[in-house]
Design a protein around this motif. Structure first.
Motif, PDB file in Angstrom:
ATOM      1  N   ALA A   1       0.845  -1.188   0.000  1.00  0.00           N
ATOM      2  CA  ALA A   1       0.000   0.000   0.000  1.00  0.00           C
ATOM      3  C   ALA A   1       0.880   1.238   0.000  1.00  0.00           C
ATOM      4  N   VAL A   2       0.476   2.230  -0.768  1.00  0.00           N
ATOM      5  CA  VAL A   2       1.216   3.482  -0.809  1.00  0.00           C
ATOM      6  C   VAL A   2       0.285   4.618  -0.392  1.00  0.00           C
ATOM      7  N   VAL A   3       0.843   5.601   0.255  1.00  0.00           N
ATOM      8  CA  VAL A   3       0.079   6.770   0.669  1.00  0.00           C
ATOM      9  C   VAL A   3       0.002   7.716  -0.528  1.00  0.00           C
ATOM     10  N   PRO A   4      -1.192   8.137  -0.924  1.00  0.00           N
ATOM     11  CA  PRO A   4      -1.280   9.045  -2.068  1.00  0.00           C
ATOM     12  C   PRO A   4      -0.668  10.401  -1.738  1.00  0.00           C
ATOM     13  N   GLN A   5       0.034  10.979  -2.713  1.00  0.00           N
ATOM     14  CA  GLN A   5       0.655  12.278  -2.501  1.00  0.00           C
ATOM     15  C   GLN A   5      -0.393  13.365  -2.668  1.00  0.00           C
ATOM     16  N   LEU A   6      -0.432  14.267  -1.733  1.00  0.00           N
ATOM     17  CA  LEU A   6      -1.396  15.353  -1.766  1.00  0.00           C
ATOM     18  C   LEU A   6      -0.683  16.672  -2.032  1.00  0.00           C
ATOM     19  N   ALA A   7      -1.401  17.560  -2.691  1.00  0.00           N
ATOM     20  CA  ALA A   7      -0.883  18.897  -2.960  1.00  0.00           C
ATOM     21  C   ALA A   7      -1.873  19.910  -2.408  1.00  0.00           C
ATOM     22  N   LYS A   8      -1.379  21.090  -2.068  1.00  0.00           N
ATOM     23  CA  LYS A   8      -2.232  22.164  -1.570  1.00  0.00           C
ATOM     24  C   LYS A   8      -2.427  23.169  -2.696  1.00  0.00           C
ATOM     25  N   ASP A   9      -3.686  23.433  -3.018  1.00  0.00           N
ATOM     26  CA  ASP A   9      -3.995  24.377  -4.085  1.00  0.00           C
ATOM     27  C   ASP A   9      -3.644  25.789  -3.625  1.00  0.00           C
ATOM     28  N   ALA A  10      -3.009  26.545  -4.513  1.00  0.00           N
ATOM     29  CA  ALA A  10      -2.540  27.885  -4.147  1.00  0.00           C
ATOM     30  C   ALA A  10      -3.686  28.869  -3.948  1.00  0.00           C
ATOM     31  N   THR A  11      -4.739  28.768  -4.758  1.00  0.00           N
ATOM     32  CA  THR A  11      -5.812  29.756  -4.673  1.00  0.00           C
ATOM     33  C   THR A  11      -6.849  29.412  -3.612  1.00  0.00           C
ATOM     34  N   SER A  12      -7.286  28.155  -3.564  1.00  0.00           N
ATOM     35  CA  SER A  12      -8.346  27.798  -2.621  1.00  0.00           C
ATOM     36  C   SER A  12      -7.824  27.242  -1.312  1.00  0.00           C
ATOM     37  N   GLY A  13      -6.592  26.744  -1.298  1.00  0.00           N
ATOM     38  CA  GLY A  13      -6.035  26.178  -0.078  1.00  0.00           C
ATOM     39  C   GLY A  13      -6.494  24.770   0.205  1.00  0.00           C
ATOM     40  N   GLU A  14      -7.182  24.144  -0.727  1.00  0.00           N
ATOM     41  CA  GLU A  14      -7.690  22.784  -0.557  1.00  0.00           C
ATOM     42  C   GLU A  14      -6.584  21.765  -0.813  1.00  0.00           C
ATOM     43  N   MET A  15      -6.632  20.651  -0.092  1.00  0.00           N
ATOM     44  CA  MET A  15      -5.731  19.540  -0.354  1.00  0.00           C
ATOM     45  C   MET A  15      -6.373  18.658  -1.426  1.00  0.00           C
ATOM     46  N   HIS A  16      -5.573  18.229  -2.404  1.00  0.00           N
ATOM     47  CA  HIS A  16      -6.103  17.401  -3.485  1.00  0.00           C
ATOM     48  C   HIS A  16      -4.993  16.504  -4.011  1.00  0.00           C
ATOM     49  N   LEU A  17      -5.359  15.507  -4.800  1.00  0.00           N
ATOM     50  CA  LEU A  17      -4.384  14.623  -5.412  1.00  0.00           C
ATOM     51  C   LEU A  17      -3.651  15.353  -6.526  1.00  0.00           C
ATOM     52  N   TYR A  18      -2.391  15.009  -6.726  1.00  0.00           N
ATOM     53  CA  TYR A  18      -1.607  15.607  -7.803  1.00  0.00           C
ATOM     54  C   TYR A  18      -2.245  15.326  -9.155  1.00  0.00           C
ATOM     55  N   HIS A  19      -2.181  16.281 -10.050  1.00  0.00           N
ATOM     56  CA  HIS A  19      -2.660  16.156 -11.432  1.00  0.00           C
ATOM     57  C   HIS A  19      -4.141  15.803 -11.507  1.00  0.00           C
ATOM     58  N   ARG A  20      -4.917  16.261 -10.541  1.00  0.00           N
ATOM     59  CA  ARG A  20      -6.350  15.996 -10.538  1.00  0.00           C
ATOM     60  C   ARG A  20      -7.090  17.309 -10.288  1.00  0.00           C
ATOM     61  N   ALA A  21      -8.219  17.469 -10.946  1.00  0.00           N
ATOM     62  CA  ALA A  21      -9.076  18.621 -10.679  1.00  0.00           C
ATOM     63  C   ALA A  21      -9.859  18.334  -9.398  1.00  0.00           C
ATOM     64  N   HIS A  22     -10.247  19.385  -8.678  1.00  0.00           N
ATOM     65  CA  HIS A  22     -10.993  19.191  -7.439  1.00  0.00           C
ATOM     66  C   HIS A  22     -12.043  20.287  -7.296  1.00  0.00           C
ATOM     67  N   TRP A  23     -13.149  19.936  -6.638  1.00  0.00           N
ATOM     68  CA  TRP A  23     -14.249  20.872  -6.405  1.00  0.00           C
ATOM     69  C   TRP A  23     -14.016  21.614  -5.098  1.00  0.00           C
ATOM     70  N   HIS A  24     -14.321  22.911  -5.107  1.00  0.00           N
ATOM     71  CA  HIS A  24     -14.274  23.723  -3.889  1.00  0.00           C
ATOM     72  C   HIS A  24     -15.299  24.830  -4.037  1.00  0.00           C
ATOM     73  N   GLU A  25     -16.289  24.810  -3.153  1.00  0.00           N
ATOM     74  CA  GLU A  25     -17.358  25.813  -3.125  1.00  0.00           C
ATOM     75  C   GLU A  25     -18.036  25.982  -4.477  1.00  0.00           C
TER      76      GLU A  25
END
Length: 67
Positions: free
Chosen positions: A22-46
């Motif tokens: 098992a591997v821990v997925p790498q997370l990135a912090k979005d610069a504009t919204s501050g949300e944590m998300h998976l690398y190279h993936r789009a994410h919903w925020h508000e």
């Protein structure tokens, strides 16, 4: 059905199984919204879909009016 001619040793079995872990997925912090998300993936925020710090899509709420 095929059967092995000889029993496989535990060392050979364990060497084969070393890559199944098992591997821990790498997370990135979005610069504009501050949300944590998976690398190279789009994410919903508000209600907005962000990708690489930019708004890609905005969610529209459909309203139905009854007479």
């Amino acid at each position: 059905m095929a059967h092995p001619k000889r029993r496989q040793s535990s060392t050979r079995r364990d060497k084969r199984r070393t890559h199944y872990k098992a591997v821990v997925p790498q997370l990135a912090k979005d610069a504009t919204s501050g949300e944590m998300h998976l690398y190279h993936r789009a994410h919903w925020h508000e209600g907005k879909l962000y990708y690489r710090g930019k708004v890609v899509l905005e969610k529209t709420v459909e309203t139905t009016e009854e007479n």
